[in-house]
Design an enzyme around this catalytic site. Structure first.
Site, PDB file in Angstrom:
ATOM      1  N   SER A   1      54.383  12.090  75.067  1.00 37.13           N
ATOM      2  CA  SER A   1      55.887  11.811  75.746  1.00 37.13           C
ATOM      3  C   SER A   1      56.622  13.038  76.038  1.00 37.13           C
ATOM      4  CB  SER A   1      56.407  10.868  74.801  1.00 37.13           C
ATOM      5  OG  SER A   1      57.793  10.616  75.442  1.00 37.13           O
TER       6      SER A   1
ATOM      7  N   TYR B   1      60.325   8.133  67.082  1.00 37.79           N
ATOM      8  CA  TYR B   1      59.359   8.078  68.140  1.00 37.79           C
ATOM      9  C   TYR B   1      59.242   9.766  68.570  1.00 37.79           C
ATOM     10  CZ  TYR B   1      57.536   7.068  72.543  1.00 37.79           C
ATOM     11  OH  TYR B   1      56.915   7.149  74.016  1.00 37.79           O
TER      12      TYR B   1
END
Ligand code: NAP
Length: 268
Positions: free
Chosen positions: A163, A177
């Site tokens: 990501s 995350y």
């Protein structure tokens, strides 16, 4: 399943279940393939000729529908339940894919979760464990199982779904995350170096703001539209735009690309 191949390269086709099918490029396992980026990748991979194992955790109907869409494109495809955090289930996922579809030569390590947006100091242990278990341990278990198969054949391609968060850090949203995706980045570099001599390529994509359900699970379903004006390209991306990059990295068109990160983020 299996099939019979013609020796004429111009007309190489595979018969399977009495249907003529395009020859398979190989077998790819896609984790979290029941929706979002994983589902789009399954369909794009099938369109390019991969046989596809669509992994899902909870939604069998959605995964079955994705596998059906793949088969309609002329390849073999199946849906297989597995929680990527469970070692025995991961072993079974790969055994089943090999038995039903043939030797696994591709892995898209896509399954991933977010927690609700908040400040790091508020995050409880259970939440931290869930994020790290799924995004790091799950990614490692699937990579390890795939590598065990690929090492013996000295061939294969792995694409990890990281990501942009791994670089941006996701302050005030989900630092846990972001850190889990940092681990995915390190895994990608290490495996690419370790497996390069065996001809196994390992790469990652770093999606930016992509229009999927994941933002609702972070408590902010409108996140992509809210932040789109801050993206240089002034919009969110589609799962298909990420899938195109993943399928390219998987393919022989990327035959000298390994240890690389492709940002799919509209310049954000
Ligand atoms: P999504 O729509 O929420 O889909 C997530 C998928 O992962 C679902 O198929 C889900 O299955 C599966 N999954 C979750 N936990 C699992 C587990 N323990 N075992 C097996 N499967 C599991 O998410 P997405 O947006 O497509 O995200 C896919 C990947 O892209 C993730 O790794 C995410 O971090 C990454 N990413 C997304 C964005 C974005 O903006 N969307 C940006 C950067 C990176 P169930 O339906 O059964 O839960």
């Amino acid at each position: 399943m299996g099939g019979v191949q013609s020796n004429d390269p111009a007309t190489r086709r595979t018969t399977c279940n009495h249907h003529w099918m395009a020859e398979s490029l190989g077998v790819v396992v896609i984790t979290g393939g029941s929706r979002g980026i994983g589902a789009a990748t399954a369909v794009k991979a099938a369109a390019r000729g991969w046989s596809v194992c669509v992994n899902y955790r909870s939604n069998k109907e959605a995964a079955d529908a994705v596998a059906r869409e793949c088969r309609a494109l002329g390849v073999n495809a199946m849906a297989q339940r597995c929680d990527v955090v469970d070692e025995a289930q991961v072993a079974n996922l790969f055994e089943t894919a090999e038995r039903e579809l043939g030797p696994v030569t591709g892995l898209v390590n896509n399954a991933g979760v977010l927690g609700t947006q908040g400040r790091f100091s508020s995050f409880e242990l259970d939440r931290l464990r869930k994020i790290l278990d799924t995004n790091v341990l799950g990614t490692m278990l699937c990579a390890r199982e795939a590598v065990r198969l690929m090492e013996s054949r000295r061939a294969g391609s792995i694409v990890n779904v990281s990501s942009r968060a791994s670089v941006l850090g996701s302050a005030d949203e989900y630092v846990d995350y972001a850190a889990s995706k940092g681990a995915v980045d390190s895994l990608t570099v290490g495996l690419a170096n370790e497996l390069g001599p065996l001809g196994i390529r390992v790469n990652a994509v770093r999606p930016g703001l992509i229009l999927t359900d994941i933002h609702a699970s972070g408590g902010d379903p409108g996140r992509v539209d809210r932040l789109a004006p801050k993206v240089p390209m002034r919009r969110g991306g589609t799962p298909e735009e990420v899938a195109d990059t993943i399928v390219w990295l998987l393919s022989e068109e990327a035959s000298y690309v390994s240890g690389s990160f492709v940002e799919v983020s509209g310049a954000r």
